[in-house]
Design a protein around this motif. Structure first.
Motif, PDB file in Angstrom:
ATOM      1  N   GLU A  70       0.837  -1.209   0.000  1.00 28.80           N
ATOM      2  CA  GLU A  70       0.000   0.000   0.000  1.00 28.80           C
ATOM      3  C   GLU A  70       0.871   1.259   0.000  1.00 28.80           C
ATOM      4  O   GLU A  70       0.618   2.207  -0.764  1.00 28.80           O
ATOM      5  N   ILE A  71       1.894   1.282   0.850  1.00 25.86           N
ATOM      6  CA  ILE A  71       2.773   2.449   0.927  1.00 25.86           C
ATOM      7  C   ILE A  71       3.575   2.604  -0.360  1.00 25.86           C
ATOM      8  O   ILE A  71       3.743   3.720  -0.878  1.00 25.86           O
ATOM      9  N   LYS A 131       0.420   6.841   7.753  1.00 25.14           N
ATOM     10  CA  LYS A 131       0.878   5.450   7.639  1.00 25.14           C
ATOM     11  C   LYS A 131       2.265   5.234   8.242  1.00 25.14           C
ATOM     12  O   LYS A 131       2.552   4.149   8.751  1.00 25.14           O
ATOM     13  N   THR A 174      -1.548  11.257   3.870  1.00 22.91           N
ATOM     14  CA  THR A 174      -1.818   9.821   4.037  1.00 22.91           C
ATOM     15  C   THR A 174      -0.536   9.086   4.422  1.00 22.91           C
ATOM     16  O   THR A 174      -0.546   8.217   5.306  1.00 22.91           O
TER      17      THR A 174
END
Length: 211
Positions: free
Chosen positions: A4-5, A31, A27
């Motif tokens: 995701e990152i 994270k 975001t």
């Protein structure tokens, strides 16, 4: 990094100095704040400056949320609380109910972490009010659960039970079995504590009558 990152980094490389970049950076801050604090701070600083350059008011409000999260990750709970309350003010100016709900939730958590359960309940109730306007049942359920925790710690078991039951009812409607399962131990414990208190009260009454 997680997939995701990595995906966020790929999108970030293709964006210019716009609001999309601001939101991507914020975001990443959320994270990475615990796993890579220094990098999260660097992303925050870039996003913060960009929100000012663009006069992006929603981004400015969000910058206080993200700074609060970074401050909390560094162990400064009262400093984080100040940022969440600043965010709340900005979101109220924008009449952004999602932002209001989130800022109140996070402020409530910081009050709870400092054992100020009256204040925590106050902000969880404000978060609940905003979520009711939005109609977000999952977050309403979470609010009920948090308010229940506050009343439990304040020793008001009847009121805590009331809010836990409200949370459970919504989770059952949403077929959220995981959240429902989490609520059940609290409900069982409170029912036991209430029963014990009633038993104790009846014993004291009977003893007074005997005397």
């Amino acid at each position: 990094n997680t997939p995701e990152i990595d995906s966020l980094f790929q999108v970030l490389e293709k964006t210019g100095a716009d609001t999309i970049r601001v939101n991507l950076l914020f975001t990443l801050v959320e994270k990475l704040r615990r796993s890579d604090y220094d990098r999260a701070v660097a992303f925050y600083e870039e996003a913060y400056q960009l929100t000012r350059d663009l006069n992006y008011r929603k981004g400015i409000a969000l910058s206080h949320i993200r700074k609060g999260q970074l401050t909390s990750a560094a162990g400064d709970i009262s400093g984080a609380q100040e940022e969440y309350l600043k965010a709340l003010q900005k979101y109220r100016e924008l009449n952004d109910q999602n932002g209001i709900a989130d800022a109140c939730l996070k402020a409530g958590i910081t009050y709870g972490m400092q054992s100020d359960y009256h204040k925590a309940a106050e902000y969880f109730l404000l978060s609940l009010e905003a979520n009711e306007k939005i109609g977000d049942k999952k977050r309403i359920s979470d609010n009920y659960n948090n308010i229940g925790h506050c009343y439990k710690y304040l020793g008001n078991y009847e009121e805590a039970l009331n809010y836990y039951n409200k949370s459970l009812e919504i989770n059952e409607q949403l077929k959220d079995l995981i959240s429902s399962t989490r609520s059940l131990p609290e409900l069982n414990l409170l029912n036991h504590q209430i029963a014990q208190l009633k038993k104790k009260a009846l014993k004291e009454i009977s003893m007074n009558v005997i005397r």
